[in-house]
Write a protein that holds these residues in place. Sequence first.
Motif, PDB file in Angstrom:
ATOM      1  N   PRO A  22     -55.136  49.181   4.869  1.00  0.00           N
ATOM      2  CA  PRO A  22     -54.266  48.684   4.409  1.00  0.00           C
ATOM      3  C   PRO A  22     -53.901  46.890   4.034  1.00  0.00           C
ATOM      4  CG  PRO A  22     -53.511  50.240   6.010  1.00  0.00           C
ATOM      5  CD  PRO A  22     -55.410  50.353   5.735  1.00  0.00           C
ATOM      6  N   LEU A  23     -54.887  46.698   5.125  1.00  0.00           N
ATOM      7  CA  LEU A  23     -54.820  44.837   4.844  1.00  0.00           C
ATOM      8  C   LEU A  23     -55.025  44.629   3.283  1.00  0.00           C
ATOM      9  CD1 LEU A  23     -54.373  42.025   5.983  1.00  0.00           C
ATOM     10  CD2 LEU A  23     -56.796  42.703   7.085  1.00  0.00           C
ATOM     11  N   TYR A  24     -56.549  45.448   2.853  1.00  0.00           N
ATOM     12  CA  TYR A  24     -57.264  45.063   1.991  1.00  0.00           C
ATOM     13  C   TYR A  24     -56.570  45.187   0.563  1.00  0.00           C
ATOM     14  CZ  TYR A  24     -61.166  43.129   4.414  1.00  0.00           C
ATOM     15  OH  TYR A  24     -61.611  42.174   5.048  1.00  0.00           O
ATOM     16  N   LEU A  25     -55.542  46.672   1.062  1.00  0.00           N
ATOM     17  CA  LEU A  25     -54.680  47.320  -0.424  1.00  0.00           C
ATOM     18  C   LEU A  25     -53.829  45.770  -0.864  1.00  0.00           C
ATOM     19  CD1 LEU A  25     -54.769  51.139   0.174  1.00  0.00           C
ATOM     20  CD2 LEU A  25     -56.154  49.580  -1.634  1.00  0.00           C
ATOM     21  N   SER A  26     -53.002  45.728   0.279  1.00  0.00           N
ATOM     22  CA  SER A  26     -51.997  44.454   0.088  1.00  0.00           C
ATOM     23  C   SER A  26     -52.369  42.947   0.025  1.00  0.00           C
ATOM     24  CB  SER A  26     -51.112  44.192   1.667  1.00  0.00           C
ATOM     25  OG  SER A  26     -52.223  43.463   2.359  1.00  0.00           O
ATOM     26  N   PHE A  27     -53.804  42.631  -0.435  1.00  0.00           N
ATOM     27  CA  PHE A  27     -53.579  42.002  -1.320  1.00  0.00           C
ATOM     28  C   PHE A  27     -53.838  41.418  -2.931  1.00  0.00           C
ATOM     29  CE2 PHE A  27     -56.566  40.493   3.096  1.00  0.00           C
ATOM     30  CZ  PHE A  27     -55.374  40.092   3.285  1.00  0.00           C
ATOM     31  N   ASN A  28     -53.036  41.774  -3.813  1.00  0.00           N
ATOM     32  CA  ASN A  28     -52.639  41.954  -4.666  1.00  0.00           C
ATOM     33  C   ASN A  28     -53.413  40.621  -5.609  1.00  0.00           C
ATOM     34  OD1 ASN A  28     -50.632  43.631  -4.023  1.00  0.00           O
ATOM     35  ND2 ASN A  28     -49.017  42.458  -4.353  1.00  0.00           N
ATOM     36  N   SER A  37     -48.428  56.476   1.795  1.00  0.00           N
ATOM     37  CA  SER A  37     -47.575  55.523   0.843  1.00  0.00           C
ATOM     38  C   SER A  37     -47.793  56.169  -0.445  1.00  0.00           C
ATOM     39  CB  SER A  37     -48.788  54.194   0.756  1.00  0.00           C
ATOM     40  OG  SER A  37     -49.364  54.119   0.150  1.00  0.00           O
ATOM     41  N   PRO A  61     -51.934  53.888  -4.819  1.00  0.00           N
ATOM     42  CA  PRO A  61     -51.958  51.934  -4.700  1.00  0.00           C
ATOM     43  C   PRO A  61     -52.547  51.822  -5.827  1.00  0.00           C
ATOM     44  CG  PRO A  61     -53.407  53.504  -3.360  1.00  0.00           C
ATOM     45  CD  PRO A  61     -53.442  54.556  -3.250  1.00  0.00           C
ATOM     46  N   ASP A  77     -53.070  49.359  -6.894  1.00  0.00           N
ATOM     47  CA  ASP A  77     -53.568  47.782  -7.824  1.00  0.00           C
ATOM     48  C   ASP A  77     -54.676  48.318  -7.453  1.00  0.00           C
ATOM     49  OD1 ASP A  77     -50.958  46.214  -8.064  1.00  0.00           O
ATOM     50  OD2 ASP A  77     -51.526  45.778  -5.793  1.00  0.00           O
TER      51      ASP A  77
END
Length: 541
Positions: free
Chosen positions: A103-109, A131, A134, A136
């Motif tokens: 989830p951390l890496y997925l949050s880096f748009n 969620s 994803p 992105d």
Amino acid sequence: MASISATSVLLFLTFSASLSAALSASVIEDLRNLKTPHDFNSTITKNCHHNPSLRYCSSLPMDLDEIFKSTIVASHLCNESKNPNCIESFPKIDLQNRPMITPLYLSFNFFWKYCPLSILTIDLSNSSLDSNFPIDVLQCTQIQALDMSHNDLYGDVPIESFSPLTNLTSLNLSYNHFSESKISDALFFKRFNSSSFLHSGLLPDKKKFRIKAVILLVGFPIFVILMVCCLGWLCFRRPDFLPRMLRRKHRFTPAMLKAATKGFSKRNLKGKSEAVDIYKGTLRDGTDVRIEIYRGENHPNLIEECKVLVQLCHKNLVSILGWCNNRRLRAIVTKWMEGESLEMWLLESNNTPWNQRLKILMGVVEGMCYLQEEWPEVGYDLRTSSIFLSNNLEPRISRFKIGDQSCRSRKMYKFGVLLLEMLVNRRPQEDFETGEAGFLEYIRMHYPENLQKVMDKKLATQDTFDQAKQAIGLGLMCTDIPSNQQLGLGQVFDIISRAYQSCKVLASHNRERLHAERGKGHKSIQSRRTFEFIEPPKSNS
């Protein structure tokens, strides 16, 4: 490295060396402590000169801080994915079974915005993602394989965003909780094998489909049967629950009458005889009713009679609401009248003055006239027990018989008996062995000289004796069929109405006399004026 190819990585090697100490810290710390090198702009320019296809080259104006952050994330992500040579090659993002960091890496748009063109495979399977899809990740349009299976992803899959991914040949979205796709998106599913969507929610579950089909095929007929049974129960047992337009007019069922009388409770039983039980009930709409229940074979023409009686409409006739004709229950339903029968009123009331008796007679005659003019085929029973009085002493005839062939002279005879019964206040059938014949003979024996003996004592006063005497004469004329002196209904109506009007005038004058303290002479004059209205005629016109 966010969107830097293998050649670009070599150019960033000098920057990577200066950040080697920071790489041992967490990604968050690296990004927090990040400072863009002062010559980073020239490096980006050189990169774009050597490889114009780099993603950040086409973005104007360039966000140098965001591009530099993406290189840091790319370095970390390359190491986390265990790529053999993160400087020269970055072909795969492998975060399989990494629920803590995925989830951390997925949050880096910004990383996905400048996704390195060298990445061909992305594996995020079994990472407990909970969620929406994803989206992105789909900015890496060059990828050939994408695996997001065994997660808890839900909602809609952005199928239209897959269109730019022309190189994508391997897709695995199995074991998620996506919403079922519309049929219009069927082309998307033709690109991949059905194993790409196992238990994802995107395709109809055949097992669930079979269950739904069974429920539909079995449940729907059962539902229809239940609805038919329910409607049948309402129609045949409790139609009062149906809209008024769907009910059969004037028809009552045993269940309706049972509910109205609270199970035919003794508390609601108001009268009982050999043939009839009389109950008071309240219908579902709040109407109070009188329910006459007939036992055995009594009243065989009930339905035929009721079909006519429900059409009667007059203030001096009991209103018939309908009937119940069932092999278990046969009944007539009429409106409930607060009050009592004429018989009980005469017996129990201490104050039954002549003017009130005249009012009752007037109402009875009006009801008779209505039936004679509008419904000549309807007969009626004129007895003190079958005439009900409202609270304001408005009489209502309550018993009828269809197809009564009694001639008019017989009906006038019945009225004469009723009139005499109201004046003498004795019951012909109960007080005389020979019934009505004995009753009439008893009155004729004492008429006119000895009427004090037969007249109701409540009428034997100086004010009302002469009126009552002439009324007895009228009653005897109505019962004298053989002599050809019997009056017609129209004549009786005129006599009774004039007597009633005169009685009201007399009452008014007497009140004036009491106020003015006048003498007896005036009183006797008024009495004579009143009585002459009911003088019996000498012939039948």
